[in-house]
Design a protein around this motif. Structure first.
Motif, PDB file in Angstrom:
ATOM      1  N   GLY A   1     105.313  60.344  76.727  1.00 59.53           N
ATOM      2  CA  GLY A   1     105.830  60.142  78.086  1.00 59.53           C
ATOM      3  C   GLY A   1     106.698  61.289  78.550  1.00 59.53           C
ATOM      4  O   GLY A   1     106.606  61.739  79.707  1.00 59.53           O
ATOM      5  N   LEU A   2     107.558  61.793  77.681  1.00 59.10           N
ATOM      6  CA  LEU A   2     108.393  62.936  78.063  1.00 59.10           C
ATOM      7  C   LEU A   2     107.561  64.192  78.259  1.00 59.10           C
ATOM      8  O   LEU A   2     107.850  65.011  79.141  1.00 59.10           O
ATOM      9  N   THR A   3     106.505  64.363  77.472  1.00 55.70           N
ATOM     10  CA  THR A   3     105.608  65.499  77.653  1.00 55.70           C
ATOM     11  C   THR A   3     104.908  65.422  79.003  1.00 55.70           C
ATOM     12  O   THR A   3     104.798  66.430  79.716  1.00 55.70           O
ATOM     13  N   MET A   4     104.465  64.238  79.376  1.00 53.02           N
ATOM     14  CA  MET A   4     103.834  64.068  80.689  1.00 53.02           C
ATOM     15  C   MET A   4     104.831  64.312  81.812  1.00 53.02           C
ATOM     16  O   MET A   4     104.492  64.896  82.845  1.00 53.02           O
ATOM     17  N   LEU A   5     106.085  63.895  81.620  1.00 51.54           N
ATOM     18  CA  LEU A   5     107.110  64.120  82.635  1.00 51.54           C
ATOM     19  C   LEU A   5     107.379  65.599  82.836  1.00 51.54           C
ATOM     20  O   LEU A   5     107.450  66.081  83.970  1.00 51.54           O
ATOM     21  N   VAL A   6     107.497  66.357  81.762  1.00 52.73           N
ATOM     22  CA  VAL A   6     107.739  67.798  81.863  1.00 52.73           C
ATOM     23  C   VAL A   6     106.542  68.498  82.485  1.00 52.73           C
ATOM     24  O   VAL A   6     106.691  69.366  83.352  1.00 52.73           O
ATOM     25  N   SER A   7     105.355  68.105  82.076  1.00 52.68           N
ATOM     26  CA  SER A   7     104.144  68.703  82.640  1.00 52.68           C
ATOM     27  C   SER A   7     104.023  68.422  84.128  1.00 52.68           C
ATOM     28  O   SER A   7     103.668  69.304  84.915  1.00 52.68           O
ATOM     29  N   MET A   8     104.336  67.206  84.530  1.00 54.88           N
ATOM     30  CA  MET A   8     104.262  66.856  85.947  1.00 54.88           C
ATOM     31  C   MET A   8     105.340  67.559  86.751  1.00 54.88           C
ATOM     32  O   MET A   8     105.102  68.006  87.880  1.00 54.88           O
ATOM     33  N   ALA A   9     106.527  67.695  86.177  1.00 55.29           N
ATOM     34  CA  ALA A   9     107.610  68.388  86.888  1.00 55.29           C
ATOM     35  C   ALA A   9     107.288  69.865  87.069  1.00 55.29           C
ATOM     36  O   ALA A   9     107.611  70.454  88.093  1.00 55.29           O
ATOM     37  N   ARG A  10     106.628  70.464  86.096  1.00 50.81           N
ATOM     38  CA  ARG A  10     106.237  71.874  86.235  1.00 50.81           C
ATOM     39  C   ARG A  10     105.088  72.045  87.212  1.00 50.81           C
ATOM     40  O   ARG A  10     105.022  73.043  87.924  1.00 50.81           O
TER      41      ARG A  10
ATOM     42  N   PHE B   1     104.031  69.776  89.797  1.00 51.64           N
ATOM     43  CA  PHE B   1     104.241  69.265  91.141  1.00 51.64           C
ATOM     44  C   PHE B   1     105.665  69.441  91.650  1.00 51.64           C
ATOM     45  O   PHE B   1     105.943  69.152  92.801  1.00 51.64           O
ATOM     46  N   GLY B   2     106.595  69.849  90.802  1.00 52.51           N
ATOM     47  CA  GLY B   2     107.951  70.107  91.244  1.00 52.51           C
ATOM     48  C   GLY B   2     108.872  68.904  91.245  1.00 52.51           C
ATOM     49  O   GLY B   2     109.940  68.952  91.816  1.00 52.51           O
ATOM     50  N   GLY B   3     108.517  67.822  90.638  1.00 52.71           N
ATOM     51  CA  GLY B   3     109.378  66.653  90.596  1.00 52.71           C
ATOM     52  C   GLY B   3     108.718  65.519  89.845  1.00 52.71           C
ATOM     53  O   GLY B   3     107.608  65.650  89.342  1.00 52.71           O
ATOM     54  N   ASP B   4     109.400  64.376  89.800  1.00 56.67           N
ATOM     55  CA  ASP B   4     108.831  63.236  89.085  1.00 56.67           C
ATOM     56  C   ASP B   4     108.460  62.105  90.041  1.00 56.67           C
ATOM     57  O   ASP B   4     108.421  60.963  89.660  1.00 56.67           O
ATOM     58  N   TYR B   5     108.173  62.457  91.298  1.00 57.85           N
ATOM     59  CA  TYR B   5     107.746  61.437  92.251  1.00 57.85           C
ATOM     60  C   TYR B   5     106.311  61.051  91.991  1.00 57.85           C
ATOM     61  O   TYR B   5     105.424  61.901  91.921  1.00 57.85           O
ATOM     62  N   ILE B   6     106.061  59.758  91.864  1.00 59.92           N
ATOM     63  CA  ILE B   6     104.704  59.263  91.631  1.00 59.92           C
ATOM     64  C   ILE B   6     103.853  59.486  92.882  1.00 59.92           C
ATOM     65  O   ILE B   6     102.677  59.792  92.803  1.00 59.92           O
TER      66      ILE B   6
END
Length: 95
Positions: free
Chosen positions: A72-81, A83-88
């Motif tokens: 989950g943290l890996t997906m969060l970091v990948s998504m933040a890089r 898309f620029g944030g953690d907005y679903i």
């Protein structure tokens, strides 16, 4: 012992409700999911404490929950890089 078991069951129900209600941020969803996993782990440990049996199932569950948290943290970091944030709501499958 019954008050402790009832408290853990209430926390499991609250964890499910909080997981279902925070659908905007991925970090909030991961945090409520980790709370839910922790409460289920406590429920498993209490069950084996009452029955006085081995706790191998609890250790295996804990191993899987750690792997789930790391993923989950890996997906969060990948998504933040990406898309620029953690907005679903900012997720888009179209490139």
């Amino acid at each position: 012992m019954t008050y402790l078991l009832a408290g853990v069951l209430v926390c499991v129900i609250l964890g499910v409700l909080s997981f279902g209600s925070v659908l905007k941020h991925l970090l909030s969803m991961l945090l409520s999911l980790e709370f839910l996993v922790l409460m289920i782990f406590l429920l498993i440990v209490l069950h084996f404490y009452i029955l006085s049996e081995g706790t191998y199932v609890a250790i295996i569950f804990l191993i899987f929950s750690v792997c789930e948290g790391a993923l989950g943290l890996t997906m969060l970091v990948s998504m933040a890089r990406s898309f620029g944030g953690d907005y679903i709501s900012s997720l888009s499958l179209a490139a």
